[in-house]
Design a protein around this motif. Structure first.
Motif, short mmCIF file in Angstrom:
data_model
loop_
_atom_site.label_atom_id
_atom_site.label_comp_id
_atom_site.label_asym_id
_atom_site.label_seq_id
_atom_site.Cartn_x
_atom_site.Cartn_y
_atom_site.Cartn_z
N LYS A 88 64.99 -21.72 -15.42
CA LYS A 88 65.25 -21.59 -13.97
C LYS A 88 66.48 -22.38 -13.54
CE LYS A 88 61.79 -25.11 -13.05
NZ LYS A 88 60.60 -25.04 -13.85
N HIS A 89 66.95 -23.30 -14.39
CA HIS A 89 68.15 -24.08 -14.10
C HIS A 89 69.37 -23.53 -14.83
CE1 HIS A 89 65.68 -26.98 -12.05
NE2 HIS A 89 64.93 -27.13 -13.13
N GLY A 90 69.23 -22.42 -15.55
CA GLY A 90 70.36 -21.82 -16.25
C GLY A 90 70.59 -22.37 -17.64
N ILE A 91 69.62 -23.07 -18.20
CA ILE A 91 69.72 -23.62 -19.55
C ILE A 91 68.79 -22.81 -20.43
CG2 ILE A 91 69.43 -25.69 -20.97
CD1 ILE A 91 69.89 -27.32 -18.38
N TYR A 92 69.37 -22.01 -21.34
CA TYR A 92 68.59 -21.05 -22.11
C TYR A 92 68.49 -21.36 -23.61
CZ TYR A 92 68.92 -18.37 -17.86
OH TYR A 92 68.85 -17.97 -16.55
N GLY A 93 69.20 -22.37 -24.08
CA GLY A 93 69.13 -22.67 -25.51
C GLY A 93 69.61 -24.08 -25.80
N GLU A 140 72.38 -25.09 -27.35
CA GLU A 140 73.78 -25.35 -27.03
C GLU A 140 73.99 -25.55 -25.53
OE1 GLU A 140 76.49 -26.05 -28.82
OE2 GLU A 140 75.18 -26.08 -30.58
N ASP A 141 73.25 -24.80 -24.70
CA ASP A 141 73.32 -25.01 -23.25
C ASP A 141 72.83 -26.41 -22.88
OD1 ASP A 141 74.29 -22.47 -22.86
OD2 ASP A 141 72.34 -21.62 -22.32
N LEU A 142 71.76 -26.85 -23.54
CA LEU A 142 71.21 -28.18 -23.30
C LEU A 142 72.21 -29.27 -23.70
CD1 LEU A 142 68.72 -29.90 -22.47
CD2 LEU A 142 67.99 -29.75 -24.84
N ILE A 143 72.83 -29.10 -24.86
CA ILE A 143 73.83 -30.08 -25.34
C ILE A 143 75.01 -30.12 -24.38
CG2 ILE A 143 75.50 -30.54 -27.17
CD1 ILE A 143 73.37 -29.35 -29.11
N VAL A 188 77.53 -33.81 -18.27
CA VAL A 188 76.84 -34.28 -17.07
C VAL A 188 77.01 -33.23 -15.97
CG1 VAL A 188 76.44 -36.22 -15.51
CG2 VAL A 188 77.40 -36.64 -17.75
N GLY A 189 76.47 -32.04 -16.27
CA GLY A 189 76.58 -30.90 -15.37
C GLY A 189 75.66 -31.02 -14.16
N LYS A 215 70.00 -34.03 -14.53
CA LYS A 215 68.76 -34.76 -14.31
C LYS A 215 67.58 -34.03 -14.93
CE LYS A 215 65.93 -36.93 -10.80
NZ LYS A 215 65.78 -37.25 -9.38
N GLN A 216 67.50 -32.71 -14.73
CA GLN A 216 66.41 -31.93 -15.28
C GLN A 216 66.50 -31.87 -16.81
OE1 GLN A 216 68.31 -30.87 -12.71
NE2 GLN A 216 66.86 -30.78 -11.02
N ALA A 217 67.72 -31.74 -17.34
CA ALA A 217 67.91 -31.68 -18.79
C ALA A 217 67.55 -33.01 -19.45
CB ALA A 217 69.34 -31.29 -19.13
N ALA A 218 67.98 -34.11 -18.85
CA ALA A 218 67.69 -35.43 -19.42
C ALA A 218 66.20 -35.75 -19.31
CB ALA A 218 68.51 -36.50 -18.71
N ASN A 219 65.56 -35.31 -18.24
CA ASN A 219 64.13 -35.55 -18.08
C ASN A 219 63.33 -34.71 -19.08
OD1 ASN A 219 61.86 -36.70 -16.93
ND2 ASN A 219 61.61 -35.02 -15.48
N PHE A 220 63.85 -33.53 -19.44
CA PHE A 220 63.17 -32.66 -20.40
C PHE A 220 63.21 -33.26 -21.81
CE2 PHE A 220 63.84 -29.37 -23.66
CZ PHE A 220 62.58 -28.79 -23.66
N LEU A 221 64.31 -33.91 -22.17
CA LEU A 221 64.43 -34.48 -23.52
C LEU A 221 63.56 -35.72 -23.65
CD1 LEU A 221 68.20 -34.33 -24.46
CD2 LEU A 221 66.32 -33.17 -25.58
#
Length: 107
Positions: free
Chosen positions: A40-45, A47-50, A56-57, A61-67
């Protein structure tokens, strides 16, 4: 701490990356885990997460909290002196290493 390179961030996520899904530690074995949690935030894989973490897109915050926090072993050769800062005259290990954090993570 310091400023890791893209190569270091990629190696950490691929080798030691785990996601936080319903408060459980899930290995990032395929992109479906990431898509279900961050799609839902546009991160699908991976490489998108990296890319989101390194640049620091807008959804950092959502990506760092997910890891899940990386579990690193002690460096080969050990630490030099844990009592003193890295930039002090005595030369310790804690503190801002800036770009030299990549060498510490590689050990």
């Amino acid at each position: 701490y310091g400023y890791p390179s893209l190569k270091t961030v990629r190696a950490l996520v691929y080798k030691r990356g785990f996601g936080k899904v319903t408060k459980q530690r899930i290995p990032l074995s395929d992109n479906s885990v990431i898509t279900n949690a961050l799609g839902k935030h546009g991160i699908y894989g991976t490489e998108d997460l990296i890319h989101e973490i390194y640049t620091v897109g807008p959804h950092f915050k959502q990506a760092a909290n997910f890891l899940w926090p990386f579990k690193l072993s002690a460096p080969r050769g050990g630490f030099k002196c844990k009592r003193h800062g890295y930039c002090e005259m005595k030369g310790g290990d804690w503190g801002n290493r800036e770009a030299e954090i990549n060498e510490l993570i590689a050990r």
